[in-house]
Scaffold this motif. Structure first.
Motif, PDB file in Angstrom:
ATOM      1  N   VAL A 162     -77.892  19.132 -90.319  1.00 22.87           N
ATOM      2  CA  VAL A 162     -79.266  19.172 -89.838  1.00 22.87           C
ATOM      3  C   VAL A 162     -79.949  19.277 -91.283  1.00 22.87           C
ATOM      4  O   VAL A 162     -79.495  19.967 -91.972  1.00 22.87           O
ATOM      5  N   ILE A 163     -80.999  18.212 -91.308  1.00 26.78           N
ATOM      6  CA  ILE A 163     -81.742  18.500 -92.519  1.00 26.78           C
ATOM      7  C   ILE A 163     -83.434  18.723 -92.223  1.00 26.78           C
ATOM      8  O   ILE A 163     -84.045  18.927 -93.290  1.00 26.78           O
ATOM      9  N   HIS A 164     -83.632  18.637 -90.818  1.00 33.51           N
ATOM     10  CA  HIS A 164     -85.000  19.046 -90.666  1.00 33.51           C
ATOM     11  C   HIS A 164     -85.118  19.711 -88.995  1.00 33.51           C
ATOM     12  O   HIS A 164     -84.336  18.838 -88.344  1.00 33.51           O
ATOM     13  N   GLY A 165     -85.529  20.510 -88.892  1.00 25.71           N
ATOM     14  CA  GLY A 165     -85.620  21.132 -87.427  1.00 25.71           C
ATOM     15  C   GLY A 165     -84.930  22.525 -87.155  1.00 25.71           C
ATOM     16  O   GLY A 165     -84.135  22.777 -87.887  1.00 25.71           O
ATOM     17  N   ASP A 166     -86.114  23.381 -86.650  1.00 23.67           N
ATOM     18  CA  ASP A 166     -85.790  24.878 -86.442  1.00 23.67           C
ATOM     19  C   ASP A 166     -85.254  25.094 -84.944  1.00 23.67           C
ATOM     20  O   ASP A 166     -85.741  24.479 -83.925  1.00 23.67           O
ATOM     21  N   ALA A 167     -84.110  25.695 -84.975  1.00 22.77           N
ATOM     22  CA  ALA A 167     -83.243  25.804 -83.678  1.00 22.77           C
ATOM     23  C   ALA A 167     -84.214  26.492 -82.900  1.00 22.77           C
ATOM     24  O   ALA A 167     -83.874  26.499 -81.433  1.00 22.77           O
ATOM     25  N   GLU A 168     -85.219  27.309 -83.141  1.00 20.20           N
ATOM     26  CA  GLU A 168     -85.905  28.221 -82.369  1.00 20.20           C
ATOM     27  C   GLU A 168     -87.354  27.597 -81.984  1.00 20.20           C
ATOM     28  O   GLU A 168     -87.985  28.019 -81.137  1.00 20.20           O
ATOM     29  N   GLU A 169     -87.565  26.351 -82.675  1.00 19.03           N
ATOM     30  CA  GLU A 169     -88.731  25.638 -82.447  1.00 19.03           C
ATOM     31  C   GLU A 169     -88.764  24.589 -81.220  1.00 19.03           C
ATOM     32  O   GLU A 169     -87.787  23.868 -81.610  1.00 19.03           O
ATOM     33  N   ARG A 170     -89.474  24.463 -80.390  1.00 20.74           N
ATOM     34  CA  ARG A 170     -89.219  23.540 -79.300  1.00 20.74           C
ATOM     35  C   ARG A 170     -90.298  22.329 -79.684  1.00 20.74           C
ATOM     36  O   ARG A 170     -91.529  22.664 -79.719  1.00 20.74           O
TER      37      ARG A 170
END
Length: 579
Positions: free
Chosen positions: A474-482
C-alpha cells in the motif's frame, strides 16, 4: 499528544528552527553519525542533550536516550552513554530509521517499553518502507545495572525520531539506475540528510546500488566496491570532482556511457553542479566524443519519460481516432481513424505510431498503426472479461489488466504474444484501475476493499519472455478512512495523481509519491477540490503537461491553470496522452 511526546517534539522543533543551516553526515544510508559531533557541517542552533544523571530510574534513562537522538550537531556520543558497555559496541542505529507522530511515556523496570503512534520506518538505504508493522510499534529496552546505575543493555538497532525532526532534517532525492534494457534511467526515491554537501550525499547513496529488492527491476553500471574519495567538491564555476576508488575491472565504452549517465542524472539534483569530472583510481572517465568533463545535461535520450508524442492528446470522436495539437484536431489515417472500430478505451505507444484499443465489450484488445491508409488492425488480446485501459512502456510492451470479476489477471503483450505475469497483492484481487510506468518497472493499481479503496505498488522485473511482480504494498490510503478512488494517472515518473469522490458533486484531486511517503517534489502539484463528479483523469509524466479531470457529464476541468493549456475540443472521448 501525551505530555512526554510534547516534550520530545518541542526539542525537535527547536532543532528545526535552523534546519536550513543544519546537516547530518554525508551519507545516503540512514546515517546517524558517530561519537564525534560533525560541527563543521552542523552550524546553527545547537542542542546538547543531557547525559545520564545519577540515580535516574529505568524509564527516565530510556526517555532521555530517545531525547539524545535529537542532538545537534549530530552525534551518538551522548546517546551511547545511556547504554551498557557491551551495548555500546553492539548497537547499530544505522540499520533502520523509525519516525513517529506520538509516543507514550516509557514504562517498566527490568524491561522498559515504549509504544509509538503513527510510526513509519526507512531501511538502511533511506528507502521509505511505510507503516511500521503493528507488532514492532512497541519498543522494548532490556535494562541492567552498571556501577550502581541503570543502563540500557538491549537497545533496538534503529534511530528513533519524531516526525517533526525527520521532516526538518531529511529530504527526498532520486538515485538513477537503468532499466534492464538500458533504454532509460529509473528514478529511485530515497531520503538523505539535509545540510552538508549534497553532491557527496548523492554520490555515496548512488554507489550503494539499487539493493537486493530491485534485482531484475533495475541495474547499476557503476562497478561494485567503489567508494567516494572523501567528498565531491563543487567549484565556483559548477565543476563537481567525483573521485572514486576501489577494485574495478576495465570498462567497455557502453558501460562507461551508462555509468556516466547514472552519475550526471543523479548529480543534476544539486543546483550548484553544472559539470562533472569523474575519475576512478585517478584515471579520468570520459564518454566517447566528449571531454573528460561531463555536462549534467548529457544523457537526455535516457529520460525516464521515454521518447514520445510529447504533449499531444489522442481521443475518439464519433468512434474514430483523432489527435489534438494545440487547438487543432487531426483525423488519423490508420484503421481506427478511417472507420469506427467499436472501442471504449485507447492507449498510444510512446512513439505515437501505434494505438491499442479495448473493444466495447471489454473482452479484447485490437492493435493498429496510428496512421497509414493501407494498414490493418489485428487482435492481440482476446478472452478477457473486463479489461482496463492498457499501458505502454519504452520497450514496446503493452501491459494489460483484466478485472475478471474481482479476480484480476496481469499480463503484457509483445510481438503479438500474451505473457501472463503473477503480481502478489494484485493478481486475484478486485482491481478497479491500473497503470504501468513508462520505464516498465512500476505497476500501480487501485485495490477495492469492502470499506475503502487503496493504492498499491508492485515492482516489475522482465527477463526475456518471463516477468514477475514483487508483492504489492500500500502506498496510499488510510485503512480507517472510507473512500472510493475513481481514477489514477502518472503526474511525473515518481508521482501519481488521484481523484476520489467526496460526495455526488464534489471530488478531490491530489498527488503522492510512488514510495508512499509524505514527500511530493513537483512544483505544480494539483491538490484541489473540484465541484463536479470527476470520473477520470488525463495526465502525463512529461513535465509541463496539463492534467485534465473529466466529469461524468463529460465536462472537462483543467487542473493546472498556470500551464495555460488548450482545452480538448468538444466531442472528444477516451482522451489520453501517449503511454
Amino acid at each position: 499528544m501525551t505530555p512526554y511526546a510534547r516534550a520530545l517534539v518541542a526539542v525537535a522543533l527547536l532543532v528545526s528552527l535552523c534546519s536550513a543551516c543544519v546537516g547530518l553526515p554525508d551519507s545516503g544510508e540512514v546515517q546517524v553519525g558517530d561519537d564525534r559531533p560533525t560541527s563543521a557541517q552542523d552550524s546553527g542552533f545547537p542542542y546538547d542533550p543531557r547525559p545520564p544523571q545519577k540515580g535516574e530510574e529505568p524509564d527516565e534513562i530510556v526517555g532521555h536516550f530517545l531525547d539524545a537522538m535529537l542532538a545537534n550537531p549530530t552525534t551518538t556520543a551522548v546517546a551511547k552513554q545511556f547504554l551498557s558497555s557491551s551495548a555500546r559496541d553492539s548497537w547499530h542505529p544505522d540499520r533502520q530509521l523509525i519516525t513517529y507522530d506520538d509516543i507514550l511515556t516509557p514504562s517498566g523496570n527490568d524491561e522498559v517499553s515504549v509504544t509509538l503512534l503513527g510510526a513509519h520506518h526507512l531501511d538502511a538505504r533511506g528507502v521509505w518502507r511505510g507503516e511500521l508493522p503493528e507488532r514492532q510499534r512497541t519498543l522494548d529496552f532490556g535494562m541492567t545495572i552498571e556501577d550502581g546505575e541503570w543502563r540500557i543493555d538491549d537497545p533496538p538497532d534503529a534511530m528513533v525520531v519524531s516526525d517533526a525532526f525527520f521532516d526538518a532534517r531529511y529530504r527526498q532525492v532520486f538515485l538513477y539506475f537503468l532499466d534492464p534494457t538500458a533504454k532509460v534511467v529509473v528514478p529511485e526515491p530515497v531520503f538523505v540528510p539535509t545540510g552538508g554537501q549534497l553532491s557527496a550525499v548523492l554520490m555515496r547513496a548512488l554507489l550503494r546500488g539499487p539493493g537486493p529488492d530491485l534485482r531484475g527491476v533495475t541495474r547499476s553500471y557503476i562497478p561494485d566496491d567503489l567508494t567516494l574519495d572523501l567528498t565531491a567538491p563543487v567549484s565556483a564555476n559548477g565543476l563537481a570532482e567525483v573521485s572514486l576508488r576501489g577494485d574495478a575491472a576495465p570498462l567497455d565504452p557502453e558501460s562507461v556511457q551508462l555509468m556516466a549517465v547514472q552519475v550526471v542524472w543523479t548529480l543534476r539534483q544539486d543546483p550548484s553542479v553544472r559539470r562533472v569530472r569523474l575519475t576512478i583510481n585517478d584515471t579520468p572517465i570520459s564518454v566517447s566524443g566528449t571531454s573528460s568533463d561531463l555536462d549534467v545535461a548529457m544523457g537526455e535520450q535516457y529520460n525516464p519519460v521515454g521518447p514520445g508524442a510529447g504533449r499531444d492528446l489522442f481521443a475518439l470522436r464519433d468512434g474514430r481516432l483523432v489527435s489534438q495539437t494545440g487547438s487543432g484536431v487531426v483525423n488519423q489515417t490508420g484503421p481506427f481513424g478511417t472507420e469506427a472500430a467499436g472501442l471504449e478505451a485507447i492507449a498510444v505507444d510512446l512513439s505515437g505510431t501505434r494505438v491499442a484499443g479495448v473493444t466495447s465489450d471489454g473482452g479484447s484488445i485490437r492493435l493498429a498503426p496510428v496512421s497509414g491508409e493501407r494498414e490493418r488492425a489485428t487482435t492481440v488480446f482476446s478472452g478477457g472479461t473486463d479489461l482496463l485501459k492498457p499501458s505502454w512502456d519504452v520497450s514496446g510492451r503493452l501491459w494489460v489488466v483484466d478485472r475478471n470479476s474481482g479476480n484480476a489477471e496481469v499480463s503484457y503483450v509483445t510481438r503479438g504474444r500474451r505473457h501472463p505475469v503473477r503480481v502478489p497483492g494484485v493478481t486475484g484481487e478486485n482491481i478497479t484501475r491500473a497503470i504501468v510506468s513508462r520505464d516498465g518497472t512500476r505497476l500501480v493499481a487501485v485495490l477495492r476493499e469492502p470499506r475503502q479503496d487503496r493504492v498499491v505498488l508492485s515492482r516489475l522485473a522482465v527477463d526475456g519472455s518471463r516477468a514477475r511482480g514483487t508483492r504489492a504494498r500500500v502506498i496510499h490510503g488510510d485503512a480507517e478512512e472510507r473512500t472510493r478512488i475513481n481514477d489514477i494517472g502518472w503526474y511525473s515518473p515518481t508521482e501519481v495523481v488521484l481523484v476520489r469522490s467526496l460526495s455526488d458533486d464534489l471530488s478531490q484531486v491530489t498527488t503522492f509519491s510512488v514510495d508512499g511517503s509524505r514527500a511530493v517534489s513537483s512544483a505544480n502539484v494539483p491538490v484541489e477540490l473540484v465541484r463536479d463528479d470527476i470520473v477520470s483523469l488525463v495526465s502525463s509524466p512529461v513535465p509541463e503537461t496539463p492534467t485534465w479531470a473529466i466529469a461524468a457529464s463529460g465536462e472537462v476541468h483543467e487542473l493546472n491553470a498556470e500551464l495555460d493549456g488548450t482545452f480538448p475540443a468538444e466531442g472528444l472521448v477516451s482522451l489520453t496522452y501517449a503511454g
